[in-house]
Design an enzyme around this catalytic site. Structure first.
Site, PDB file in Angstrom:
ATOM      1  CB  CYS A 161      -5.386  -9.251 -31.778  1.00 18.99           C
ATOM      2  SG  CYS A 161      -5.887 -10.718 -32.961  1.00 18.99           S
ATOM      3  CG  HIS A 174      -4.467 -12.799 -27.816  1.00 18.65           C
ATOM      4  ND1 HIS A 174      -5.094 -12.062 -27.149  1.00 18.65           N
ATOM      5  CD2 HIS A 174      -4.659 -13.688 -29.493  1.00 18.65           C
ATOM      6  CE1 HIS A 174      -5.988 -11.389 -28.362  1.00 18.65           C
ATOM      7  NE2 HIS A 174      -5.687 -12.214 -29.263  1.00 18.65           N
TER       8      HIS A 174
HETATM    9  N1  GLN Z   1     -11.994 -10.889 -34.739  1.00 19.68           N
HETATM   10  C1  GLN Z   1     -10.394 -11.170 -35.338  1.00 19.68           C
HETATM   11  C2  GLN Z   1     -10.348 -12.012 -36.136  1.00 19.68           C
HETATM   12  O1  GLN Z   1     -10.189 -12.788 -36.151  1.00 19.68           O
HETATM   13  C3  GLN Z   1      -9.482 -11.197 -33.712  1.00 19.68           C
HETATM   14  C4  GLN Z   1      -9.261 -11.823 -33.266  1.00 19.68           C
HETATM   15  C5  GLN Z   1      -8.828 -11.557 -31.894  1.00 19.68           C
HETATM   16  O2  GLN Z   1      -8.767 -10.563 -31.249  1.00 19.68           O
HETATM   17  N2  GLN Z   1      -7.885 -12.729 -31.829  1.00 19.68           N
HETATM   18  O3  GLN Z   1      -9.012 -11.619 -37.277  1.00 19.68           O
END
Ligand code: GLN
Length: 244
Positions: free
Chosen positions: A93, A193
């Site tokens: 992510c 995740h």
């Molecule tokens: N901040 C990033 C987004 O919202 C990554 C979020 C995350 O790692 N879950 O796209």
């Protein structure tokens, strides 16, 4: 035989149990008599990334990404050298986003990525945030299989040269383009995740093989009993109506 993992920014980039990925890699290595060393590295710490077989970077909210990106960019040459030396990469992510050209958050703030790949990420409006369970189909080590995870990102990642997977349920790289993540021979980058590897042991073994390849070439891994993991994944695939 041993495997050395560097878990980057373990204290900042660890959303939704991303830590579990390192635990599964350790468990599946040790079951096969392969020693597994998991080292960590955070802002300002000196580490030579070339010394490791696997570079792991988890996810983080916009705030954490803003905290780490300066430090990450300072390591760009070292990361490039590690990549050239055949280190494997697992990026989740926020970590995935930072290997592309840039990340633009919802307020319009742009943070530079490492620029190793041509993809870039821009935040969606609030109505198009990608949240929830996700199921995908991917091919690794010449085997096509289904995998499950959980995603929560505003970022919409475009211009991905070689996606990791095809979306069967959920969103992936953007709200609706049907692709998920990025993959090449050394790098697996994904929005999944969950954490990714406990739910998907095949991906865990493919990552282990990529990491072992750096020093040992092609290594055949003895099969482990994944009955429970397979059952849990089947139940999720049925719940998402990907399978009957
Ligand atoms: N901040 C990033 C987004 O919202 C990554 C979020 C995350 O790692 N879950 O796209």
């Amino acid at each position: 035989m041993d495997i050395k993992i560097l878990w980057m920014y373990h204290d900042l980039m660890d959303l939704y149990g991303d830590k579990g990925n390192t635990e599964v890699l350790r468990y599946r290595s040790e079951k096969r008599g392969i020693q597994c060393i998991v080292d960590t590295c955070t802002i300002g710490e000196e580490k030579d990334i070339r010394d490791y077989d696997l570079f792991f970077l988890g996810g983080g909210a916009d705030r954490e990404q803003q905290l780490i990106f300066d430090d990450l960019l300072k390591r760009k040459d070292n990361i490039r050298e590690a990549m050239d030396a055949k280190t494997a990469f697992l990026l989740i992510c926020g970590g995935y986003q930072l290997f592309g050209k840039y990340y633009k958050d919802q307020d319009g703030t742009v943070i530079d990525g490492l620029g190793f790949f041509d993809y870039y990420t821009e935040s969606s409006d609030r109505d198009h945030r990608c949240i929830g369970n996700i199921a995908v189909e991917t091919t690794m080590d010449n085997e096509t299989f289904q995998a499950v995870g959980f995603e929560n990102h505003g970022g919409q990642t475009r211009n991905v040269a070689s996606p990791f997977a095809r979306v069967l349920y959920g969103h992936g790289n953007t709200y609706s383009d049907g692709t998920e993540g990025f993959m090449n021979d050394q790098v697996l980058a994904t929005y999944m995740h969950g954490p990714l590897l406990p739910k998907n042991p095949r991906i865990a073994d493919a990552i282990l093989k990529r990491a072992l390849r750096k020093r040992y070439g092609e290594v055949a891994l003895a099969p482990l009993d994944d009955t429970l993991e397979d059952k849990a994944r089947e139940i999720m695939l049925k719940r998402l109506k990907v399978k009957k």
